[in-house]
Each structure stands twice: as structure tokens, then as C-alpha cells.
Design a protein around this motif. Structure first.
Motif, PDB file in Angstrom:
ATOM      1  N   ASP A   1       0.821  -1.215   0.000  1.00  0.00           N
ATOM      2  CA  ASP A   1       0.000   0.000   0.000  1.00  0.00           C
ATOM      3  C   ASP A   1       0.853   1.263   0.000  1.00  0.00           C
ATOM      4  N   ASP A   2       2.063   1.162   0.578  1.00  0.00           N
ATOM      5  CA  ASP A   2       2.932   2.334   0.624  1.00  0.00           C
ATOM      6  C   ASP A   2       3.855   2.430  -0.590  1.00  0.00           C
ATOM      7  N   GLY A   3       3.674   1.554  -1.569  1.00  0.00           N
ATOM      8  CA  GLY A   3       4.496   1.589  -2.771  1.00  0.00           C
ATOM      9  C   GLY A   3       5.774   0.793  -2.667  1.00  0.00           C
ATOM     10  N   SER A   4       6.080   0.242  -1.498  1.00  0.00           N
ATOM     11  CA  SER A   4       7.304  -0.540  -1.345  1.00  0.00           C
ATOM     12  C   SER A   4       7.149  -1.894  -2.024  1.00  0.00           C
ATOM     13  N   ILE A   5       8.266  -2.414  -2.512  1.00  0.00           N
ATOM     14  CA  ILE A   5       8.271  -3.684  -3.236  1.00  0.00           C
ATOM     15  C   ILE A   5       9.347  -4.586  -2.650  1.00  0.00           C
ATOM     16  N   ARG A   6       8.946  -5.743  -2.175  1.00  0.00           N
ATOM     17  CA  ARG A   6       9.939  -6.718  -1.703  1.00  0.00           C
ATOM     18  C   ARG A   6      10.430  -7.545  -2.889  1.00  0.00           C
ATOM     19  N   TYR A   7      11.700  -7.883  -2.855  1.00  0.00           N
ATOM     20  CA  TYR A   7      12.233  -8.708  -3.934  1.00  0.00           C
ATOM     21  C   TYR A   7      13.357  -9.595  -3.421  1.00  0.00           C
ATOM     22  N   VAL A   8      13.643 -10.655  -4.182  1.00  0.00           N
ATOM     23  CA  VAL A   8      14.704 -11.597  -3.833  1.00  0.00           C
ATOM     24  C   VAL A   8      15.585 -11.817  -5.046  1.00  0.00           C
ATOM     25  N   VAL A   9      16.817 -12.225  -4.786  1.00  0.00           N
ATOM     26  CA  VAL A   9      17.782 -12.495  -5.846  1.00  0.00           C
ATOM     27  C   VAL A   9      18.430 -13.843  -5.564  1.00  0.00           C
TER      28      VAL A   9
END
Length: 552
Positions: free
Chosen positions: A349-357
């Protein structure tokens, strides 16, 4: 003889008449001192009692007859003349290493019960006993509660039913029992209607049968009420009838199912035997990539599927993204760049994006420090180009796709291109889309073609040609299921404890006698966990009873 405890010695034997003249007997058979300090001596059929410590004087009214005082047992049945419940129980007891069938008859009265064997004129030794000890009886060892009395009772060949205070306690000797003496060779279909067992034969006939576990099983010709108003083709020769936990009744015949609530039939493969599959249910793909391990991964909702090769059937079943991809709950974008694989979650909702590598060809655990958090500026694309729906590669060039536009970045020059229409690179792409339908994902597959996914359709681009759009579920997320095999159908179906459903699957390609498959459906009123079985050949027709302790 007597002892001196202080000096620790015993006297010489002495005659009773000479040294204990108050005893009216020439000999004593037994004696004991009661808890109240009184002493009792027995001789033959009489006994005497002393209440003084010097044993010089008998209590009044002694000697007395043993039979008139001793050996009386509290017996509710004799005292009240009332039987609360009766039970005849067939059991198998192990005697000297051999299994011996026996029949016991129990009568309950108050908090006691008695047991009879073959002779109903005499109670067996050791009875009456407290009802609380019922679990010690043969065939009742699985009784897990302590009853104070029994209001009513009955049994069949497998289970004893004990009623107390409005509760029925069902106790079985085993989890399963097979009955080979029940004539079932002609049974093709079976279901329960109004509490009765209804069976259909191979010749279209229906019978109402008494309980299979009764001591006698009868069969009466019958016309099932459930089938009186359905189309003619579903009145006979059915493979199975399912009284579902949702209150609906489903009739299975061949490759079709008849829904009695909807009064419609349809191919059963359209609805039955499918595992929970968000690609099929939502008709959508959120992200896709070919991994460095040579396998293809597609993501939809909270699930992902894997293709081991370029075939059209997934490997295994859909799996949880959260359980396999470092806790991500969804995947909106995935791609491989060099030796690293990137997966991005849908924005919060706050625009943050979790990601993994992941580095290398293993996807068991991400690199150290991941999951990490970023935002829509991760790619640092020019002119505010939005976070992409897909990332593709042409040699050293990375292409970001979003909506109907794209930009590219060349690793060799380190420069971004100007924004351009996607259709310029893939002619015809998106030309027939109507808002709000838009690009959701894209990837280059093992066959060299590039696949583009929209809201509920996909298109294939290969050899400079773009295919017509087709429904996603027609090509992607397909899993092997016996229902879609030629001739596949349902042999049997039932609801277990009104929450779980079991289906016997015809046409299953399985060498084992029984195979269990966990699958799920999003039908209201049904659990998401169902069981599917593939059985041996139809020639082996026997009846197996499931015990009151559980299902195996």
C-alpha cells in the motif's frame, strides 16, 4: 503357637483345646483380624468373632453360619430386578495363540453389568462388574470414556453402540474390516438415501439394502427418489451418486456429471478432480521466467507452477509461493539476468516492493540479505517510465515492457533508449486489446518463442508472427488428472465427516492398488482438502467397513 515380638521367638505348637478353651472348634481353617480390630476364625461351615484383645470371650450369637453372613455380592440385577440395556457382542479372542470367535451377552443394571456366554442360565464368574470397567471387555478396549451406566446398547458385526445421557459411544475392534460374505458382485453404484443403502447394478437395476454390517443383509428392488425427476440417461447405469456436503447431489455417468440443483449436465473434467490452481481459476499469469536450471516457472496469485521441459503439463501440482520463494506472497515480475534471477512481489500500500535475488541455478535459498525492499525506481528508467510488467532480453539489451510502451537498456553502452510502442518490436501486439485489458507478463520460452500474457488471454510470437490471443487456461497451468484421460470417469464418491470428499477415479494410470491424491476445490460448503483414490479392477468387489476410531 504364638510369638514374642520383643524377644523374637515363637512358642512350640500347642493344642487349641488346651490353651484356647474359648474356641468351640477342634481345628481352624482360616482366620483374620479386621480393620476394626475384631478377629474372625472359620471352621467348616461356621465362624466365630472376638472383639477383645485377650480372646477369652466370644461375641454374642457366635458361632454363626458362614453362608448366612459371608459371600454376599452387591448385585443390582438381583436387588432391583431391572435391566437398563442388553448387548450381544461378537468378538474374536486369542486363546493359546489361536483366534477363537465368541459371542457374549451383556445385561446392564444401574452401575453394574453381568456377562453370559453360551449358557444364558448362569452369569459367568467374576460378574457383576462396574460399568466403569467396560473397556476391559473383549471388543470394547477402544472405549475411551468411563461410563457410570448404560441407557441402551446394540451392536453389528463391527461396532458396539452404547448410549448414555443422549450421547452414543461407538466402539470398534479395528479401524477396518472386510466382509467377503456380502453378495456385492453386481454392485456398480452405491449411495445413501433417507438412511438406507441404495445400490445400482450393471444391468440398470436398483436395490435398497439393509446394513452391510448387519448379521443378515437383504436386498429389495427399489426406485430411488433421488433419480425420479432427472433426465432418463441419468436414471440408470450410473457410475456414482454423490450427496455433497454442500447439500447438492451429483450424478456421475461416463465422462459427464449431472448437477441436480442446476438440472444440467456437463463434462466432469470441467469441474471435478482439479487441484487448486490459480492459473486455471483466475485465467491469468502474473509473471514467468525460464530458470538457470532449465525449468520454466509461472506465477499466479499466491501459487506458482513448474514445467520440467517444453511440454504443456506442469510438473506435479501448483505450489505455494510463500513456502518456496523466501516468504514472498506473490510475484509480479520475474526474470533472469546473467547468472542472477530476480523476483519482485506486488507493491504494498505504501508503494514498497519486496524482492529476492538468487545466484546460480539453485532456487532453494536466496542470496544473503534477501528479501530486500525497493520501490518503482529500481530500474532507474528514463522519463519516469513505470515499474515494468515484464523484462525481456535481446543479447546485451534489456527491454522493460509496461502497458503498450517499452524502453531498452544496453549493457555495452550503458545507455537507455527512448520510449517506444511495444508493437514496433512485436507487430500486432496489443492491437486488439480493449481497456482495461493490458499486458501482465511476458517471457521467452525454451522453444525460443516469446509469450505475452494479458488479463485472461495470451499470445505467442515466433518467426516474426504473432498468434491470435487464446484463453490462458487452455494452455497454461494444465496438470495431469485421470478425469481428463480418455474414458476417465468416477467409480465412487462419498463425503467423509461432512467435510472431506473421496472420489474413486477410473482410468488412472497408476501401478499401485490404491493411490491417494490431495486436491482442492473452492466450492462453498466443502473443505479445501479432498481425497482421490484409484482402485484395482472392478472384478474385485468386496465390502470394507471403516471403524469408529478413524479412516484409513
Amino acid at each position: 503357637m504364638h510369638s514374642d515380638a520383643r524377644r523374637r521367638w515363637w512358642s512350640q505348637p500347642m493344642y487349641l483345646r488346651e490353651y484356647w478353651d474359648s474356641i468351640p472348634f477342634d481345628m481352624v481353617d482360616a482366620a483374620f483380624v479386621d480393620e476394626d480390630g475384631r478377629t474372625y476364625l472359620f471352621a467348616g461351615g461356621q465362624f466365630i468373632r472376638y472383639s477383645t484383645a485377650d480372646y477369652t470371650r466370644l461375641d454374642d450369637r457366635y458361632p454363626a453360619n458362614v453362608a448366612g453372613f459371608w459371600g454376599h455380592v452387591s448385585n443390582n440385577l438381583q436387588r432391583t430386578g431391572t435391566v437398563d440395556a442388553a448387548l450381544v457382542l461378537d468378538v474374536t479372542e486369542n486363546v493359546d495363540g489361536l483366534d477363537v470367535p465368541r459371542t457374549y451377552t451383556y445385561l446392564f443394571s444401574g452401575d453394574q453389568y453381568v456377562r453370559y456366554g453360551d449358557d444364558l442360565t448362569t452369569v459367568q464368574l467374576g460378574y457383576p462388574r462396574p460399568v466403569a470397567d467396560l473397556a476391559d471387555e473383549p471388543g470394547l478396549s477402544a472405549l475411551e470414556v468411563s461410563l457410570d451406566r448404560v441407557d441402551a446398547a446394540y451392536s453389528d458385526r463391527r461396532t458396539a453402540y452404547l448410549f448414555r445421557d443422549g450421547v452414543c459411544h461407538a466402539v470398534s475392534t479395528a479401524l477396518q474390516r472386510r466382509y467377503t460374505d456380502v453378495p456385492l458382485s453386481d454392485v456398480k453404484c452405491a449411495f445413501i438415501e433417507d438412511g438406507s443403502i441404495i445400490t445400482g447394478g450393471y444391468y440398470g437395476d436398483w436395490h435398497k439394502r439393509s446394513a452391510f454390517e448387519g448379521r443378515e443383509v437383504t436386498a429389495t428392488p427399489f426406485r430411488p427418489r433421488t433419480l425420479r425427476t432427472v433426465p432418463e440417461e441419468f436414471r440408470t447405469y450410473l457410475d456414482s451418486v454423490l450427496s455433497g456436503a454442500d447439500g447438492n447431489t451429483y450424478l456421475f455417468r461416463g465422462e459427464r456429471c449431472f448437477n441436480t440443483q442446476l438440472n444440467r449436465s456437463y463434462p466432469l473434467a470441467e469441474e471435478w478432480g482439479r487441484v487448486r490452481n490459480t492459473i486455471y481459476e483466475d485465467d491469468a499469469v502474473d509473471a514467468a521466467f525460464v530458470g538457470l536450471d532449465g525449468r520454466t516457472y509461472l506465477f499466479s496469485g499466491d501459487q506458482f507452477v513448474v514445467y520440467a521441459d517444453a511440454g504443456q503439463t506442469i510438473d506435479g501440482v501448483p505450489r505455494s509461493i510463500e513456502e518456496h520463494w523466501a516468504g514472498l506472497t506473490s510475484v509480479a515480475l520475474a526474470y533472469v539476468k546473467g547468472e542472477r534471477t530476480f523476483l519482485f512481489e506486488h507493491p504494498g500500500d505504501d508503494g514498497s516492493i519486496r524482492y529476492v535475488v538468487y545466484s546460480g541455478d539453485g532456487y532453494d535459498a536466496p542470496d544473503d540479505g534477501y528479501p530486500a525492499v525497493t520501490d518503482d525506481g529500481f530500474f532507474d528508467a528514463p522519463d519516469g517510465f513505470p515499474f515494468p510488467a515484464a523484462v525481456l532480453f535481446e543479447g546485451e539489451t534489456m527491454l522493460l515492457l509496461s502497458g503498450e510502451r517499452c524502453v531498452s537498456f544496453n549493457d555495452g553502452t550503458g545507455r537507455w533508449s527512448a520510449e517506444r510502442p511495444i508493437a514496433r518490436l512485436w507487430p500486432g501486439l496489443g492491437a486488439d486489446l480493449d481497456a482495461p485489458d493490458t499486458l501482465r507478463a511476458a517471457f521467452t520460452a525454451l522453444d525460443g518463442a516469446t509469450y505475452f500474457f494479458f488479463d485472461d488471454t495470451y499470445a505467442r510470437f515466433a518467426g516474426g508472427t504473432l498468434s491470435a490471443r487464446s484463453a490462458v487456461r487452455e494452455r497454461w497451468g494444465l496438470s495431469a488428472t485421470p478425469f481428463t484421460a480418455p474414458g476417465g470417469g468416477v467409480d465412487a464418491a462419498f463425503v467423509w465427516r461432512a467435510a472431506r470428499l473421496a472420489l474413486n477415479v477410473a482410468g488412472a494410470r497408476c501401478p499401485q492398488a490404491v493411490r491417494m491424491l490431495r486436491c482442492s476445490r473452492s466450492r462453498p460448503g466443502l473443505s479445501s482438502s479432498w481425497l482421490t483414490f484409484a482402485m484395482p479392477g472392478k472384478g474385485d468387489r468386496q465390502c470394507a467397513g471403516v471403524g469408529a476410531h478413524g479412516f484409513r
